[in-house]
Design a protein around this motif. Structure first.
Motif, short mmCIF file in Angstrom:
data_model
loop_
_atom_site.label_atom_id
_atom_site.label_comp_id
_atom_site.label_asym_id
_atom_site.label_seq_id
_atom_site.Cartn_x
_atom_site.Cartn_y
_atom_site.Cartn_z
N LYS A 4 0.66 -1.12 -0.04
CA LYS A 4 -0.10 0.10 0.15
C LYS A 4 0.90 1.23 0.09
CE LYS A 4 -0.72 -0.01 5.19
NZ LYS A 4 -1.71 -0.08 6.19
N ARG A 5 2.01 1.19 0.66
CA ARG A 5 2.96 2.42 0.44
C ARG A 5 3.34 2.78 -0.78
NH1 ARG A 5 6.50 0.01 5.46
NH2 ARG A 5 5.61 -1.70 4.53
N ILE A 6 3.74 1.51 -1.67
CA ILE A 6 3.93 1.84 -3.17
C ILE A 6 2.55 2.19 -3.87
CG2 ILE A 6 4.76 0.76 -5.22
CD1 ILE A 6 6.87 1.13 -3.13
N ILE A 79 16.79 4.28 -4.79
CA ILE A 79 15.67 3.41 -4.57
C ILE A 79 14.40 3.58 -5.09
CG2 ILE A 79 14.42 2.70 -2.38
CD1 ILE A 79 17.20 2.90 -0.89
N SER A 80 13.97 4.93 -5.01
CA SER A 80 12.48 5.26 -5.56
C SER A 80 12.38 4.99 -6.94
CB SER A 80 12.33 6.78 -5.30
OG SER A 80 12.41 7.25 -3.88
N ALA A 160 11.91 6.94 0.82
CA ALA A 160 11.95 6.49 -0.59
C ALA A 160 11.19 5.36 -0.82
CB ALA A 160 13.69 6.36 -0.95
N GLU A 161 10.86 4.53 0.23
CA GLU A 161 10.01 3.36 0.07
C GLU A 161 8.68 3.66 0.54
OE1 GLU A 161 10.14 0.75 4.15
OE2 GLU A 161 11.73 0.40 2.63
N VAL A 221 9.50 -2.02 3.48
CA VAL A 221 9.20 -2.53 2.52
C VAL A 221 10.59 -3.32 2.13
CG1 VAL A 221 8.98 -2.30 -0.34
CG2 VAL A 221 7.66 -1.01 1.60
N LEU A 222 11.63 -2.24 2.35
CA LEU A 222 13.23 -2.99 1.75
C LEU A 222 13.51 -3.78 3.20
CD1 LEU A 222 14.75 0.05 0.40
CD2 LEU A 222 13.88 -1.78 -0.78
#
Length: 453
Positions: A4-6, A79-80, A160-161, A221-222
């Motif tokens: 959901k963060r993406i 990363i983004s 970034a994530e 996420v990472l």
């Protein structure tokens, strides 16, 4: 990649996405800015010379920022874009690589600073009258060098994530702890200016523990895994291509503070140097709001550029530009009208009051442009346009400020010292307009895909 963060970066309207990501960043940075302000208030209550000692240590701390922010921003931009291209494994390699580099650099710089401590503080403006006080403060600040660097990397990686809330928690709790510990260590324990430094270092260590725990508890996420530490030269090139502008900017900022310190103490003495320290901490509050908003803008722009959605990139840019400009206009008005009231908090002398009010008014003019110049800088960083990002990054505190601080005070004295930042901000604004105009339409970004994709 259906996290959901993406989805926030990819699907939400850009104004909502930026607000959602920027709000935690702003809150976290605002707490830090308020800490810097309150810390200087407590230090100023020790005696009128104490803020001059903390001002001398500031450029030394900026060297840690040079390392931490360059790795953090360089890694975060990449990363983004990788997450936008749905390459999560490579994004994790980038994260682990910058984290490892940060730890190595932190240890090395701490050792160097301790070996040459007195010479370094002398270079950055400490004279015989304030050297002992500067060492009492600086020796404990230097113990937290590695934590400062790693916190900047973790903060940028989390944003970034799309995990800006975690970043806010880590930064915010550390800064709040610092505010609580300052008066206890300074006045209750009687540790004086050393107490302020111990509070800062301990709080940085706590922030690191909190931020790192999100990775250890698999909330991010990472994923954290030493196996992802990479020797791939392409990863290093991408990190340093975007991170180099920030590294150069922070080093130039450090050197500009050295010139500001030495010029201020030469022309106006310890009280004038204390004035400079107080004013810098005061204008940090609105500046950090702008930087926090830019941190919300960066992952939205970076992800959508990587996902080949130029319209969302430009919508995000224009929205950020509008909001940050409004914030700076309001801030400039407050500092211009209520500067004398703000300065009373620091238990200042008449000399500090006079120059402090003048400095806040002059700096208010430069602050009008800061929202625009910072947004343009982050825009180029998000797109991976290293050369333009570098030019923007070094313009304010390097390309313009350094020659100005060397020249203007020769003619205008202490008022020239105060005016130097205003002149620099004005010139940086003109440069920002010149560089960004070709990108003000969606087609400006579409042309980049023909060159790079």
């Amino acid at each position: 990649m259906d996290d959901k963060r993406i989805s926030v970066l990819r699907d939400q309207p850009v104004n909502k996405a930026i607000n959602k990501l920027a709000a935690p960043a702003i809150i976290g940075m605002l707490v830090m800015a308020i800490y810097n302000f309150v810390d200087t208030v407590f230090v100023s209550w020790i005696n009128t010379s104490a803020p001059s000692a903390t001002q001398v240590v500031l450029p030394v701390m900026l060297i840690a920022s040079a390392v931490g922010l360059s790795l953090g921003i360089g890694g975060a931009s990449y990363i983004s874009r990788l997450l936008g291209m749905k390459d999560k494994t490579k994004a994790e390699k980038v994260f682990m690589t910058v984290l490892t580099l940060g730890l190595i650099f932190g240890i090395i710089t701490t050792i160097i600073n301790y070996i040459f401590m007195e010479d370094i503080f002398g270079f950055f403006g400490a004279n015989a009258q304030i050297m002992n006080m500067t060492i009492d403060y600086g020796k404990f600040i230097l113990l937290g060098y590695s934590f400062m660097i790693l916190n900047m990397i973790l903060n940028n990686s989390l944003r970034a994530e799309g995990s800006a809330k975690f970043s806010m928690i880590g930064m915010g709790l550390g800064a709040l702890l610092n505010i609580i510990l300052d008066p206890i260590f300074i006045f209750v324990f009687g540790w004086g200016i050393s107490g302020a430094a111990i509070a800062t270092t301990l709080s940085n260590a706590i922030s690191f523990a909190i931020l790192f725990s999100f990775y250890m508890r698999k909330k991010s996420v990472l994923k954290f895994s030493p196996k992802y530490i990479s020797t791939d030269k392409d990863i290093y090139i991408e990190i340093f291509k975007v991170g180099a502008p920030t590294f150069v900017k922070q080093l130039l900022f450090s050197y500009s503070m050295k010139l500001l310190n030495t010029t201020a103490i030469e022309l106006g003495g310890e009280e004038f140097l204390s004035t400079i320290g107080i004013v810098i901490r005061t204008i940090t509050i609105p500046s950090y709001i702008i930087f926090g908003f830019g941190q919300g803008f960066q992952p939205v722009a970076g992800y959508n550029y990587g996902a080949k959605k130029p319209k969302r990139v430009m919508d995000a840019f224009k929205y950020t530009l509008k909001v940050t400009t409004i914030i700076m206009i309001v801030t400039a008005f407050i500092f211009s009208i209520f500067g004398n009231i703000i300065l009373k908090i620091f238990q200042t002398t008449d000399t500090i009051d006079y120059y402090g009010v003048l400095a806040l008014k002059y700096n208010s003019i430069g602050l009008l442009f800061l929202g625009i110049t910072n947004t343009v800088t982050v825009f180029f960083q998000a797109l991976g346009k290293g050369l333009k990002a570098m030019l923007m990054s070094i313009s304010r505190q390097g390309l313009f400020f350094i020659p100005i601080i060397l020249i203007i005070p020769e003619f205008l004295g202490v008022e020239g010292v105060i005016l130097s930042q205003t002149f620099s901000d004005s010139l940086a604004f003109i440069l920002a307009l010149a560089l960004v105009i070709p990108y003000l339409r969606t087609k400006g970004i579409e042309k980049l895909y023909l060159k790079t994709h």
